[in-house]
Design an enzyme around this catalytic site. Structure first.
Site, PDB file in Angstrom:
ATOM      1  N   MET A  42       0.895  -1.337   0.019  1.00 26.27           N
ATOM      2  CA  MET A  42       0.277   0.500  -0.013  1.00 26.27           C
ATOM      3  C   MET A  42       1.037   1.306   0.193  1.00 26.27           C
ATOM      4  O   MET A  42       0.268   2.482  -0.330  1.00 26.27           O
ATOM      5  CB  MET A  42      -0.767   0.343   0.779  1.00 26.27           C
ATOM      6  CG  MET A  42      -0.008  -0.127   2.913  1.00 26.27           C
ATOM      7  SD  MET A  42      -1.461   0.430   4.531  1.00 26.27           S
ATOM      8  CE  MET A  42      -2.710   1.297   2.924  1.00 26.27           C
ATOM      9  N   LYS A  43       1.954   1.574  -0.069  1.00 30.27           N
ATOM     10  CA  LYS A  43       2.841   2.539   0.795  1.00 30.27           C
ATOM     11  C   LYS A  43       3.146   3.302  -1.240  1.00 30.27           C
ATOM     12  O   LYS A  43       3.350   4.208  -0.727  1.00 30.27           O
ATOM     13  CB  LYS A  43       4.488   2.155   0.426  1.00 30.27           C
ATOM     14  CG  LYS A  43       4.612   1.333   2.353  1.00 30.27           C
ATOM     15  CD  LYS A  43       4.217   2.462   3.525  1.00 30.27           C
ATOM     16  CE  LYS A  43       4.223   2.111   4.721  1.00 30.27           C
ATOM     17  NZ  LYS A  43       3.700   3.244   5.476  1.00 30.27           N
ATOM     18  N   ASP A  44       2.650   2.500  -1.846  1.00 32.76           N
ATOM     19  CA  ASP A  44       3.033   3.147  -3.180  1.00 32.76           C
ATOM     20  C   ASP A  44       1.976   4.450  -3.648  1.00 32.76           C
ATOM     21  O   ASP A  44       2.501   5.148  -4.106  1.00 32.76           O
ATOM     22  CB  ASP A  44       1.919   1.824  -4.760  1.00 32.76           C
ATOM     23  CG  ASP A  44       3.332   0.853  -4.646  1.00 32.76           C
ATOM     24  OD1 ASP A  44       4.791   0.542  -4.031  1.00 32.76           O
ATOM     25  OD2 ASP A  44       3.125  -0.411  -5.378  1.00 32.76           O
ATOM     26  N   ALA A  47       3.666   6.807  -2.089  1.00 31.43           N
ATOM     27  CA  ALA A  47       4.548   7.357  -2.412  1.00 31.43           C
ATOM     28  C   ALA A  47       4.563   8.211  -3.993  1.00 31.43           C
ATOM     29  O   ALA A  47       5.141   8.913  -4.064  1.00 31.43           O
ATOM     30  CB  ALA A  47       5.626   5.784  -2.615  1.00 31.43           C
TER      31      ALA A  47
END
Length: 455
Positions: A42-44, A47
């Site tokens: 989920m950090k995409d 980012a």
């Protein structure tokens, strides 16, 4: 459909119902599976949001270098953005992170600097400090600082929250997620609560992190901070992205329970996910067992993919060496109360009882702590040490009502909570409570756990 680059495929991840693991829980338990993002986490989402906001602000210029302290997943999202947009990347990581995470970042062209875990955040060796120094030393560099960069929260407010609301057709009643930088929990929670203020949000924390106590007391207690193994949740700092106002409850989960649940998700639900996913599901289900009702819909975020933990939670030798392998003979809360006589009755007092009567009951039964029940519901507790200090300070309290002196309620735990979990909870709090199969309330104390360990 044809996409112009990999970053256009971020978001719109699937929602999947938990079947075996949520058996017996009232309501519907759904998981949003974030490893379907191109960087497998989920950090995409945040980012790319941090990069694009920095570009708009003129902070990140062509040919620049992105420098970030990361547990691995944010680095992957930033690296994908860097590949698509033509930037360089340098990432600092704590040495507790898996080798797989380091290797993956190197595979997409990033430079990785490994820093010690067991140092204070302000220590010049910490991965926070090293990232800041590199940013100061390298011209044309951008330090996103996922902890305090509010683009993190905005990413989830703009994408994750609306997706969950639409996927559940607005029927969501509970939202649960691990809390690390705070962006996914708080950005999503803010959006959902704007759609329906009655939605209950549950943040998942880990032992060794400051969040739960800070939420409940407003105190940043350094004694709460100690090394833990779980990656991606909990902190020894208070990131600006953690908005405690939109988190209703916190549940702490041990390293072991998180690791065991991670493996169960793969084995029983076919969800090959990362370690903090196990934390989120274990903590959310513990909370759901006592609080979810028929018709409720709980959504749990599963942040990342299991490939980053092949050398840890999915490795039998690693699990065995850390004492994490599942052991069916390992005693649980249910085992403890199962040995009690059928006529067991919980010793309790009512809010309207006198303090004098409560003291007499504790003396008569030789107990040091008693739950306070009102109409069969637990509303508080009294303990001999706190009671004594209050009466010494104000002697007239001995003639007051229990409601005037009672403390917070004891915590309810699930029947399958193991001895290490019970022990860590009692070490931090008071005794704990558990319901048997008939709904009868039992208390479990330190003495009960010691007895279970020695029998």
């Amino acid at each position: 459909m044809i996409y112009n680059s990999i970053i256009e495929t971020i978001g719109n991840t699937p929602m999947i119902r938990l079947n075996k693991l949520a058996k017996g829980i009232k309501g519907d338990v759904l998981v949003k599976v974030e490893y379907f993002n191109p960087g497998n986490s989920m950090k995409d989402r945040m980012a790319i949001k941090m990069v694009e906001d920095a570009e708009k602000a003129g902070i990140l210029k062509p040919g620049g270098t992105i420098i970030e302290g990361t547990s691995g997943n944010t680095g992957m999202g930033l690296a994908l953005a860097a590949v698509a947009k033509g930037y360089k990347c340098i990432f600092t990581m704590a040495d507790k992170q898996s080798k797989e995470k380091i290797d993956i970042l190197k595979a997409v062209g990033a430079e990785v600097i490994v820093c010690p875990t067991n140092v204070a955040p302000e220590d010049p060796r910490s991965y926070y400090s090293v990232a800041r120094k590199l940013n100061a030393d390298i011209p044309n560099s951008f330090y996103p600082n996922q902890y305090d960069n509010l683009s993190n929260t905005a990413a989830h407010y703009e994408t994750t929250g609306p997706e969950i609301w639409n996927d559940t057709e607005g029927k969501i009643t509970h939202y649960a997620a691990g809390v690390g930088t705070g962006g996914s929990m708080c950005g999503t929670a803010k959006y959902l609560k704007e759609q329906n203020p009655n939605i209950v949000t549950v943040g998942i924390d880990t032992y060794g992190s400051v969040f739960k106590k800070y939420k409940e007391t407003g105190i940043f207690d350094e004694k709460e901070v100690y090394p833990y193994l779980t990656e991606g949740i909990g902190e020894d700092i208070l990131p600006k992205n953690v908005n405690f106002d939109v988190i209703d409850h916190f549940v702490k989960v041990t390293d072991k329970d998180a690791a065991v649940m991670t493996r169960r998700l793969a084995r029983e639900e076919g969800l090959f996910v990362g370690w903090s996913c196990g934390s989120a599901v274990h903590g959310a289900l513990e909370w759901a067992k006592e609080n979810l009702k028929e018709g409720d819909v709980m959504v749990i975020i599963l942040p990342d993919h299991g490939t980053r933990y092949l050398g840890k939670v999915y490795n039998d030798d690693w699990m065995r060496n850390h004492g994490f392998l599942e052991d069916k003979s390992y005693a649980t809360a249910k085992d403890i109360i199962g040995k009690r006589p059928s006529d067991y009755s919980l010793i309790s007092v009512k809010p309207s009882d006198s303090v004098r009567d409560a003291i007499a009951l504790m003396n008569k039964t030789s107990v040091s702590q008693i739950p306070v029940l009102n109409g069969g519901e637990v509303v508080g507790s009294v303990t001999d040490t706190k009671l004594l200090s209050k009466i010494i300070e104000n002697p007239v309290l001995k003639d007051a009502h229990v409601s005037d002196v009672m403390e917070s309620s004891m915590t309810f735990v699930a029947g399958d909570s193991t001895l290490d979990v019970l022990s860590s909870m009692i070490e931090k709090e008071k005794a704990v409570l558990v319901r048997d199969d008939l709904g009868k309330i039992h208390i479990i104390t330190k003495h009960d756990i010691l007895e279970a360990f020695t029998n």
